[in-house]
Write a protein that holds these residues in place. Structure first.
Motif, mmCIF file in Angstrom:
data_model
loop_
_atom_site.group_PDB
_atom_site.id
_atom_site.type_symbol
_atom_site.label_atom_id
_atom_site.label_comp_id
_atom_site.label_asym_id
_atom_site.label_seq_id
_atom_site.Cartn_x
_atom_site.Cartn_y
_atom_site.Cartn_z
ATOM 1 N N ILE A 223 -9.396 6.680 -5.711
ATOM 2 C CA ILE A 223 -10.694 5.995 -5.592
ATOM 3 C C ILE A 223 -10.859 4.976 -6.715
ATOM 4 C CG2 ILE A 223 -13.203 6.323 -5.750
ATOM 5 C CD1 ILE A 223 -12.787 9.027 -4.325
ATOM 6 N N ALA B 66 -5.100 0.623 2.865
ATOM 7 C CA ALA B 66 -4.772 1.472 1.715
ATOM 8 C C ALA B 66 -5.282 2.899 1.912
ATOM 9 C CB ALA B 66 -5.356 0.870 0.440
ATOM 10 N N ILE B 67 -6.510 3.045 2.415
ATOM 11 C CA ILE B 67 -7.100 4.377 2.604
ATOM 12 C C ILE B 67 -6.329 5.174 3.646
ATOM 13 C CG2 ILE B 67 -9.138 5.600 3.461
ATOM 14 C CD1 ILE B 67 -10.830 3.360 2.168
ATOM 15 N N LEU C 32 -8.503 1.985 -6.108
ATOM 16 C CA LEU C 32 -8.940 1.160 -4.987
ATOM 17 C C LEU C 32 -9.837 0.005 -5.434
ATOM 18 C CD1 LEU C 32 -8.440 1.294 -1.939
ATOM 19 C CD2 LEU C 32 -10.550 2.581 -1.698
ATOM 20 N N PHE C 33 -10.502 0.174 -6.563
ATOM 21 C CA PHE C 33 -11.398 -0.866 -7.055
ATOM 22 C C PHE C 33 -10.819 -1.627 -8.248
ATOM 23 C CE2 PHE C 33 -14.110 2.183 -4.884
ATOM 24 C CZ PHE C 33 -14.905 1.352 -4.109
ATOM 25 N N LEU D 126 -4.925 -3.868 -3.458
ATOM 26 C CA LEU D 126 -5.477 -2.757 -2.673
ATOM 27 C C LEU D 126 -6.904 -3.049 -2.247
ATOM 28 C CD1 LEU D 126 -4.331 0.449 -4.648
ATOM 29 C CD2 LEU D 126 -3.332 -0.503 -2.570
ATOM 30 N N ALA D 127 -7.690 -3.610 -3.168
ATOM 31 C CA ALA D 127 -9.100 -3.909 -2.896
ATOM 32 C C ALA D 127 -9.255 -4.890 -1.731
ATOM 33 C CB ALA D 127 -9.762 -4.458 -4.153
ATOM 34 N N SER D 128 -8.292 -5.810 -1.592
ATOM 35 C CA SER D 128 -8.399 -6.814 -0.528
ATOM 36 C C SER D 128 -7.998 -6.266 0.841
ATOM 37 C CB SER D 128 -7.527 -8.034 -0.865
ATOM 38 O OG SER D 128 -6.168 -7.666 -0.984
ATOM 39 N N ASN D 129 -7.393 -5.063 0.837
ATOM 40 C CA ASN D 129 -6.995 -4.429 2.107
ATOM 41 C C ASN D 129 -7.331 -2.934 2.056
ATOM 42 O OD1 ASN D 129 -5.300 -6.717 3.508
ATOM 43 N ND2 ASN D 129 -4.573 -6.638 1.403
ATOM 44 N N LYS D 130 -8.602 -2.642 1.790
ATOM 45 C CA LYS D 130 -9.037 -1.255 1.569
ATOM 46 C C LYS D 130 -8.728 -0.332 2.748
ATOM 47 C CE LYS D 130 -12.860 -1.569 -1.782
ATOM 48 N NZ LYS D 130 -12.922 -3.023 -2.031
ATOM 49 N N SER E 205 -6.395 -5.373 -7.324
ATOM 50 C CA SER E 205 -6.865 -6.356 -6.340
ATOM 51 C C SER E 205 -6.085 -6.348 -5.026
ATOM 52 C CB SER E 205 -6.839 -7.765 -6.956
ATOM 53 O OG SER E 205 -5.555 -8.090 -7.431
ATOM 54 N N ALA F 173 0.832 -1.209 0.000
ATOM 55 C CA ALA F 173 0.000 0.000 0.000
ATOM 56 C C ALA F 173 0.866 1.259 0.000
ATOM 57 C CB ALA F 173 -0.919 0.001 1.217
#
Length: 429
Positions: free
Chosen positions: A98, A114-115, A101-102, A107-111, A105, A45
């Protein structure tokens, strides 16, 4: 050599060293809690968000420093332009993040992680490093870095108790970075009597076009320094990403302790020398470089032979696989420092921004392809070799480019023992 230059380097160098003593306390503690996979999640991230930090920074820490050092009376104008431009760039970064983030993958699995890591971009918007560099007033900047390291250490030891506390690490970093960046802005405004004026969108756009070469150079450099982690994430497990980033993090500690203070302190000083006389600026570089090469050569040898001991002591036996990449990258601080002198300290001060960009752009293209091949075939070991080979390529390309312009800062007579001793004596005067 000026006394305050040595004092500035000693101050920053000591604080950077102390800052990395704190991780030597927290890393053995944290690594045994979150393990290689946890490190892989956070470091992936962090590597991804680095692109947005580069966009927001936009190379202003160099270009704005250069402008302030050349004309201190322009401080308020430069400050207003940089702060406004970075605000616009932050809004663009939010939009792009944003989407990412989608799409990505890992990043998506650990939103959540990441945010929170992305929120650190706010401190990048605020940090007025270029002000303190340009005005050669680095003591407060050094002290706040020390304070952040101390508080970070305390909060980690208090709040991180189990593997599920992984998310606490980026939270601590965000709050400390934001608080200290805000304080530095307030301090700079009061100390230097800065008057902020919001800049028009037209002027912001003009500034971004004017300074684009430095940003593009920083961005393409990130393609072979940061993208390697992103690429590795597609071919390897989170644990393997953790092994590689563990080794790279230790190397970056050395770079930050030694190379960063040098770059931060010397850039405005050398800029002034170049503004006075080009040959004077080159002579300063020719005198300093041999001393630094010898010092970092010894450091590289120590890293290589102490790699197993260092990994076991700091991270524990679970990180044995990080020993090999650490050995491969052992001499990276030396190569990186020479590249900094050839590229940033020499080319940028000679207004060779476009030449610098061409070299880094070529390295980025070659590096991305090389990393893609080696990472897919050999995992994190291939990633390590890819990083090393590209840094060596950059060194060679920068040197050849300068020689073609009749600029040579690597003079054989400066590397003799007598010359190095004489240079050291001059520095210590």
């Amino acid at each position: 050599m000026r006394k305050n230059l040595l004092q500035s380097f000693a101050s920053l160098g000591l604080v950077q060293l102390i800052n990395y003593v704190f991780p030597l306390i927290t890393i053995p503690y944290v690594s045994r809690i979150i393990g290689p996979e946890g490190y892989g999640i956070i470091n992936y991230a962090t590597a991804f968000v680095a692109y947005f930090n580069i966009l927001i920074s936009y190379g202003f820490d160099y270009t704005a420093t250069r402008r302030i050092a050349a004309e201190p009376s322009s401080l308020s104008k430069v400050f207003s332009e940089v702060m406004t431009a970075r605000a616009y760039l932050f809004l663009v970064s939010v939009f792009l993040f944003i989407i990412a983030l989608f799409v990505f993958s890992p990043l998506a699995s650990n939103k959540a992680v990441a945010i929170i890591v992305f929120c650190s971009c706010i401190s990048t918007c605020l940090t007025p490093q270029y002000v303190f560099q340009g005005m050669q007033h680095l003591n407060i900047f050094a002290f706040t870095n020390f304070l952040r390291g101390l508080l970070n250490c305390i909060f980690i030891l208090i709040l991180v108790k189990k593997a599920d506390d992984l998310i606490v690490l980026p939270l601590i970093n965000f709050f400390l970075s934001f608080g200290i960046s805000g304080f530095l802005v307030a301090f700079a405004v009061k100390k230097f009597h800065i008057q902020f004026n919001f800049i028009s969108t037209k002027r912001v756009w003009g500034l971004l076009i004017e300074e684009r070469m430095m940003y593009l150079s920083s961005f393409v450099v990130s393609i072979y320094t940061t993208t390697n982690i992103i690429v590795l994430g597609f071919f390897a497990s989170k644990a393997d990403v953790g092994y590689y980033t563990t080794a790279q993090s230790l190397i970056f500690i050395v770079i930050n302790v030694l190379n960063l203070p040098l770059s931060t302190v010397l850039f405005p000083y050398i800029s002034k020398a170049f503004n006075a006389n080009v040959e004077e600026g080159l002579n300063v570089l020719r005198s300093l470089l041999p001393v630094l090469i010898y010092v970092l050569l010894v450091v590289g040898i120590l890293i290589f032979f102490l790699a197993p001991f260092s990994i076991h002591l700091i991270y524990g036996n679970k990180f044995d696989n990080a020993i090999a990449p650490l050995k491969i990258l052992a001499f990276l601080p030396l190569i990186s420092m020479v590249n900094t002198f050839l590229g940033i300290q020499t080319m940028l001060n000679l207004k060779m921004d476009k030449d610098f960009f061409r070299v880094t752009a070529m390295a980025a293209c070659i590096g991305f392809l090389l990393n893609l091949v080696l990472s897919s075939q050999y995992g994190f070991i291939g990633t390590s070799y890819s990083y090393l080979l590209i840094e060596l390529f950059v060194l060679g390309a920068l040197y050849v480019t300068l020689v073609k312009k009749n600029v040579n800062i690597l003079l054989a007579n400066k590397f003799s023992l007598g010359a190095v001793i004489s240079i050291c004596k001059n520095i210590l005067k």
